[in-house]
Design an enzyme around this catalytic site. Structure first.
Site, PDB file in Angstrom:
ATOM      1  N   HIS A   1       0.821  -1.219   0.000  1.00  0.00           N
ATOM      2  CA  HIS A   1       0.000   0.000   0.000  1.00  0.00           C
ATOM      3  C   HIS A   1       0.851   1.264   0.000  1.00  0.00           C
ATOM      4  O   HIS A   1       0.522   2.238   0.680  1.00  0.00           O
ATOM      5  CB  HIS A   1      -0.970   0.009   1.194  1.00  0.00           C
ATOM      6  CG  HIS A   1      -1.695  -1.291   1.375  1.00  0.00           C
ATOM      7  ND1 HIS A   1      -2.578  -1.780   0.443  1.00  0.00           N
ATOM      8  CD2 HIS A   1      -1.622  -2.234   2.347  1.00  0.00           C
ATOM      9  CE1 HIS A   1      -3.030  -2.954   0.848  1.00  0.00           C
ATOM     10  NE2 HIS A   1      -2.468  -3.246   1.994  1.00  0.00           N
ATOM     11  N   ARG A   2       1.947   1.210  -0.725  1.00  0.00           N
ATOM     12  CA  ARG A   2       2.865   2.346  -0.843  1.00  0.00           C
ATOM     13  C   ARG A   2       3.487   2.764   0.482  1.00  0.00           C
ATOM     14  O   ARG A   2       4.052   3.839   0.609  1.00  0.00           O
ATOM     15  CB  ARG A   2       2.174   3.561  -1.489  1.00  0.00           C
ATOM     16  CG  ARG A   2       1.660   3.254  -2.875  1.00  0.00           C
ATOM     17  CD  ARG A   2       0.942   4.445  -3.467  1.00  0.00           C
ATOM     18  NE  ARG A   2       1.815   5.594  -3.603  1.00  0.00           N
ATOM     19  CZ  ARG A   2       2.579   5.824  -4.658  1.00  0.00           C
ATOM     20  NH1 ARG A   2       2.564   4.983  -5.672  1.00  0.00           N
ATOM     21  NH2 ARG A   2       3.336   6.884  -4.723  1.00  0.00           N
ATOM     22  N   LEU A   3       3.375   1.890   1.504  1.00  0.00           N
ATOM     23  CA  LEU A   3       4.009   2.221   2.782  1.00  0.00           C
ATOM     24  C   LEU A   3       5.440   1.689   2.762  1.00  0.00           C
ATOM     25  O   LEU A   3       5.778   0.713   3.426  1.00  0.00           O
ATOM     26  CB  LEU A   3       3.212   1.621   3.947  1.00  0.00           C
ATOM     27  CG  LEU A   3       1.891   2.333   4.204  1.00  0.00           C
ATOM     28  CD1 LEU A   3       1.139   1.689   5.355  1.00  0.00           C
ATOM     29  CD2 LEU A   3       2.123   3.818   4.508  1.00  0.00           C
ATOM     30  N   HIS A   4       6.253   2.324   1.934  1.00  0.00           N
ATOM     31  CA  HIS A   4       7.637   1.902   1.813  1.00  0.00           C
ATOM     32  C   HIS A   4       8.430   2.375   3.037  1.00  0.00           C
ATOM     33  O   HIS A   4       8.097   3.387   3.641  1.00  0.00           O
ATOM     34  CB  HIS A   4       8.264   2.509   0.553  1.00  0.00           C
ATOM     35  CG  HIS A   4       7.398   2.374  -0.651  1.00  0.00           C
ATOM     36  ND1 HIS A   4       6.958   1.147  -1.111  1.00  0.00           N
ATOM     37  CD2 HIS A   4       6.863   3.288  -1.487  1.00  0.00           C
ATOM     38  CE1 HIS A   4       6.215   1.332  -2.173  1.00  0.00           C
ATOM     39  NE2 HIS A   4       6.120   2.624  -2.421  1.00  0.00           N
TER      40      HIS A   4
END
Ligand SMILES: Cc1cc2nc3c(=O)[nH]c(=O)nc-3n(C[C@H](O)[C@H](O)[C@H](O)COP(=O)(O)O)c2cc1C
Length: 180
Positions: free
Chosen positions: A158-161
Site C-alpha cells: 500500500h505504498r508504505l515503503h
C-alpha cells in the site's frame, strides 16, 4: 520484509542486501547507476558495475578519459543507485569520488567513426601484446565513492515503503526514517 527500526548503519546492510540479490539470482545484481555533473551542474547518468566496498568506499572501474572521468576530475561529487526489483529494494549513495590507480583499445566516450575502427584498435592491441601479459591501460582504473549520504529503501504494501536515510557523523552514521 519490513523494518521496525532503521538498521544501525547502512554499509553492512547494503552488503547483506547485495549478497542476497546475488544469491537470489537478481539479474545484473552488480549494476548501479552512476550520476555525475559537469562544471555547469548539468547531470549525466550511466550504468557501471559494482566492484566491492574498499575501506568503506563503493568502488567501480572505468576509463579516466571518458565523459564520466572528465566530469569527476572537474567535480568529484557523484551519486550511485542500485535497484533490485526482485527484492523490492533500492540503495542510494552520495559522496566524493577519488581515483585509486592509474583500455588500450577504447578511448571511451570519444566519438569513433565505425565498428571497424574499434575492431582495428582491438587487433592492434592484440598484436602489441602478442605472447605477453596485457598491462592495465594507464587511463583505466578504479574509482572510490566515499559515501556521505546513504539511503535504504524497502518496498512496502500500500505504498508504505520504508526509507532510512543516513548521514556521516565523523566515524559514525546518523540514521533517520523518512516519509515514503
Ligand atoms: C550492464 C552495464 C554495465 C556497465 N559497466 C560499466 C563499467 O563497469 N564501467 C564503465 O566504464 N562502463 C560500464 N558500462 C558502460 C557505461 O554505461 C557507459 O556507456 C560508458 O562507461 C560511457 O559512459 P560516459 O560516456 O558517460 O563516461 C556498463 C553498461 C552496462 C549497460
Amino acid at each position: 520484509m519490513s523494518y521496525l527500526d532503521a538498521p544501525p548503519e547502512p554499509i553492512g546492510t547494503f552488503l547483506d542486501w547485495y549478497d542476497e540479490a546475488v544469491r537470489r539470482g537478481a539479474p545484473f545484481a552488480d549494476a548501479m547507476t552512476l550520476a555525475t555533473a559537469d562544471g555547469n551542474g548539468r547531470p549525466s547518468a550511466r550504468t557501471v558495475l559494482f566492484k566491492g566496498v574498499v575501506d568503506g568506499c563503493v568502488s567501480f572501474v572505468s576509463n579516466f578519459d571518458s565523459r564520466k572521468g572528465r566530469e569527476l576530475a572537474h567535480n568529484p561529487a557523484a551519486a550511485l543507485v542500485f535497484f533490485w526489483p526482485a527484492l523490492g529494494r533500492q540503495v542510494r549513495f552520495e559522496g566524493i569520488v577519488t581515483r585509486q590507480l592509474g583500455a588500450w583499445a577504447s578511448p571511451q566516450s570519444e566519438a569513433i567513426v565505425s565498428r571497424a575502427e574499434l575492431e582495428a584498435a582491438v587487433e592492434a592491441a592484440r598484436r602489441r601484446f602478442a605472447g605477453r601479459d596485457v598491462e592495465r591501460p594507464p587511463n583505466w582504473g578504479m574509482y572510490l565513492l566515499a559515501p556521505e549520504y546513504v539511503e535504504l529503501w524497502i518496498s512496502g504494501d500500500h505504498r508504505l515503503h520504508d526509507r532510512f536515510a543516513y548521514r556521516r557523523d565523523g566515524d559514525a552514521w546518523r540514521g533517520e526514517r523518512l516519509a515514503p
